[in-house]
Scaffold this active site. Structure first.
Site, short mmCIF file in Angstrom:
data_model
loop_
_atom_site.label_atom_id
_atom_site.label_comp_id
_atom_site.label_asym_id
_atom_site.label_seq_id
_atom_site.Cartn_x
_atom_site.Cartn_y
_atom_site.Cartn_z
N SER A 184 -22.32 33.13 -42.33
CA SER A 184 -22.01 32.37 -41.34
C SER A 184 -21.72 33.18 -40.12
O SER A 184 -21.14 34.29 -40.26
CB SER A 184 -20.67 31.30 -41.77
OG SER A 184 -20.28 30.71 -40.53
N TYR B 241 -12.33 30.27 -45.64
CA TYR B 241 -13.65 29.90 -45.73
C TYR B 241 -14.43 30.91 -45.26
O TYR B 241 -15.21 31.81 -45.71
CB TYR B 241 -13.98 28.68 -45.32
CG TYR B 241 -15.27 28.40 -45.18
CD1 TYR B 241 -16.20 28.08 -46.10
CD2 TYR B 241 -15.95 28.56 -43.75
CE1 TYR B 241 -17.67 28.13 -46.10
CE2 TYR B 241 -17.26 28.76 -43.72
CZ TYR B 241 -18.38 28.45 -44.71
OH TYR B 241 -19.58 28.31 -44.69
N LYS C 122 -16.94 34.48 -46.60
CA LYS C 122 -18.18 34.63 -46.55
C LYS C 122 -18.40 36.44 -46.11
O LYS C 122 -19.21 37.03 -46.58
CB LYS C 122 -18.91 34.07 -45.20
CG LYS C 122 -18.96 32.91 -45.63
CD LYS C 122 -20.17 32.48 -46.46
CE LYS C 122 -20.08 30.92 -46.92
NZ LYS C 122 -21.05 30.75 -48.16
P1 NAD Z 1 -22.84 21.59 -49.23
O1 NAD Z 1 -21.60 21.38 -49.61
O2 NAD Z 1 -23.75 20.57 -48.95
O3 NAD Z 1 -23.78 22.41 -50.46
C1 NAD Z 1 -23.09 23.30 -51.09
C2 NAD Z 1 -23.34 22.95 -52.68
O4 NAD Z 1 -22.70 23.91 -53.59
C3 NAD Z 1 -22.73 21.52 -53.03
O5 NAD Z 1 -23.66 20.79 -53.44
C4 NAD Z 1 -21.76 21.80 -53.87
O6 NAD Z 1 -21.47 20.92 -54.93
C5 NAD Z 1 -22.12 23.16 -54.84
N1 NAD Z 1 -21.07 24.02 -55.30
C6 NAD Z 1 -20.02 24.40 -54.90
N2 NAD Z 1 -19.13 25.00 -55.54
C7 NAD Z 1 -19.77 25.33 -56.66
C8 NAD Z 1 -20.00 25.98 -57.98
N3 NAD Z 1 -18.76 26.61 -58.18
N4 NAD Z 1 -20.62 25.71 -58.88
C9 NAD Z 1 -21.89 25.19 -58.46
N5 NAD Z 1 -22.19 24.49 -57.32
C10 NAD Z 1 -21.32 24.53 -56.45
O7 NAD Z 1 -22.93 22.76 -48.15
P2 NAD Z 1 -24.08 23.20 -47.11
O8 NAD Z 1 -23.71 22.66 -45.90
O9 NAD Z 1 -25.30 22.76 -47.55
O10 NAD Z 1 -23.88 24.72 -46.93
C11 NAD Z 1 -24.79 25.60 -48.01
C12 NAD Z 1 -24.22 27.11 -47.76
O11 NAD Z 1 -24.33 27.37 -46.51
C13 NAD Z 1 -22.89 27.11 -48.10
O12 NAD Z 1 -22.35 28.44 -48.76
C14 NAD Z 1 -22.06 27.20 -46.66
O13 NAD Z 1 -20.83 27.97 -46.82
C15 NAD Z 1 -22.95 27.80 -46.02
N6 NAD Z 1 -23.06 27.32 -44.65
C16 NAD Z 1 -22.86 26.12 -44.27
C17 NAD Z 1 -22.95 25.89 -42.86
C18 NAD Z 1 -22.92 24.38 -42.36
O14 NAD Z 1 -22.70 24.30 -41.10
N7 NAD Z 1 -23.42 23.42 -43.09
C19 NAD Z 1 -22.75 27.17 -41.91
C20 NAD Z 1 -22.67 28.28 -42.32
C21 NAD Z 1 -22.67 28.61 -43.62
#
Ligand code: NAD
Ligand code: UDP
Length: 339
Positions: free
Chosen positions: A127, A152, A156
């Site tokens: 991120s 959080y 990362k």
């Molecule tokens: P999201 O919450 O929709 O998807 C993350 C998924 O991981 C979820 O389906 C959740 O059920 C699963 N999960 C969490 N912990 C778990 C575990 N211990 N075992 C198995 N599954 C697990 O989030 P997203 O927006 O799709 O984000 C995906 C990735 O991108 C994440 O790592 C997030 O930190 C990163 N990210 C997201 C954003 C954003 O704005 N959406 C920005 C920067 C980085």
């Protein structure tokens, strides 16, 4: 024989869009998710779009035993895209151990299983938060990382450091860390999009939930920042462009084109929009006024985050192709289809 790729967090927002991109490109896809922040219905929705059903494994990656079992079962995979993490910034400040425990344990277990099964190609969801308050914008990958404002964000940064250390001793590993700016938008089919649980923390779902009548009004967190209209500027990137960036990153390491064992790329559009820009874009595409109120700043927000997307363009051949109105319109279509 199709090439098998594992997507952790595969039923989540970005993971599900990436699964579609991979399936449409001819990969076999295995989704691993514990469904703590997503729904099993996503698998059927991916099928509705692609006509292809990814394998689904309901597994908590924090359980070493479950993690080992699922990776042994799919040891013939040749790549992993690791999305699984908890992502609510505010909640992570309240529950730091939960965030460090989940995000880092899941990452380390997944890496350990990857190494044991010789699955040597790994893409990580990072991120822009690893830059903290940057010295200047646009932010290039050369910018020093700083301690992020939240546990959080720090999970990362620590995650990247763990992977860096691992590549020093596991010479076969190739890792690409993608530092996303602000992903928004939804699949054009209306089958996939962002599904926040409870009150949304992020701007885009808060706007669409307000417009649909679930919230009274949007609170704009401060208009006294040193920006053109006083509201913070962010680099919004369409989730479909983001999915495409994962495909390109994967192909770079699968084809052995990476120049070092661990590479880092910013994934943003390179353009900045203020909160008011996003509100006005929403009003234009939806044809309705959005009720909003200016309130105080949100702790931890920085005035301006804009990526330099040049490195991703040069090395991955990737560039964001969808503009603000297209992103906002797709998020609005998704919200309307949900209700
Ligand atoms: P999201 O919450 O929709 O998807 C993350 C998924 O991981 C979820 O389906 C959740 O059920 C699963 N999960 C969490 N912990 C778990 C575990 N211990 N075992 C198995 N599954 C697990 O989030 P997203 O927006 O799709 O984000 C995906 C990735 O991108 C994440 O790592 C997030 O930190 C990163 N990210 C997201 C954003 C954003 O704005 N959406 C920005 C920067 C980085
Ligand atoms: N924001 C806002 N009201 C909200 C949610 C967000 O004014 O209800 C602002 C926030 O201050 C930031 C921008 O919208 O400037 C994007 O916030 P978001 O949480 O979506 O992403 P962030 O950049 O914080 O990761």
């Amino acid at each position: 024989m199709k090439t098998k790729i594992i997507i952790t967090g595969g039923t989540g927002y970005i993971g599900s869009h990436t699964a579609v991109a991979l399936l449409e490109s001819g990969y076999e896809v295995v989704l691993i998710d514990n469904l703590c922040n997503s729904s099993i219905n996503t698998v059927g929705n991916i099928y509705s779009i692609t006509g292809l059903r990814p394998k689904m494994e309901i597994v908590d990656l924090c359980s070493k035993k479950e993690c080992d079992e699922v990776f042994n079962k799919h040891g013939d995979a040749i790549g992993i895209i690791h999305f699984a993490a908890l992502k609510a910034v505010g909640e992570s400040v309240q529950k730091p151990l939960r965030y460090y425990q989940n995000n880092l344990t899941a990452l380390m277990n997944t890496l350990d299983s990857a190494v044991k099964n010789k699955i040597n190609n790994f893409i990580f969801s990072s991120s822009a938060t690893v830059y903290g308050q940057p010295e200047k914008v646009p932010i290039s990958e050369q910018e020093k990382t700083k301690r992020p404002f939240s546990p959080y964000g720090n999970s990362k940064k620590i995650g990247e450091e763990i992977m860096e250390d691992l590549t020093l001793v596991n010479k076969e590993l190739s890792i690409i860390s993608l530092r996303y700016f602000n992903p928004i938008g939804a699949h054009k089919s209306g089958f996939l999009g962002e599904l926040p649980t409870g009150t949304p923390n992020n701007l885009m779902p808060y706007i669409t939930q307000t417009a649909i009548g679930l919230r009274d009004k949007l609170f704009v967190f401060g208009n006294d920042y040193p920006t053109k209209d006083g509201t913070p500027i962010r680099d919004y990137v369409h989730v479909l462009d983001l999915a495409d960036a994962h495909l390109k990153a994967l192909e770079r390491i699968l084809n052995g084109q990476n120049e070092s064992p661990m590479e880092v790329f910013n994934i943003g559009s390179g353009k900045g929009y203020s909160v008011l820009d996003v509100i006005y874009a929403f009003e234009r595409v939806s044809g309705q006024k959005l009720p909003y109120e200016i309130t105080t700043r949100r702790e931890g927000d920085v005035p301006e985050l804009i990526s330099s997307a040049d490195l991703a363009n040069e090395k991955l051949g990737w560039r964001a192709t969808r503009g603000l109105e297209e992103m906002v319109a797709s998020a609005w279509e998704w919200e309307k289809k949900l209700r």
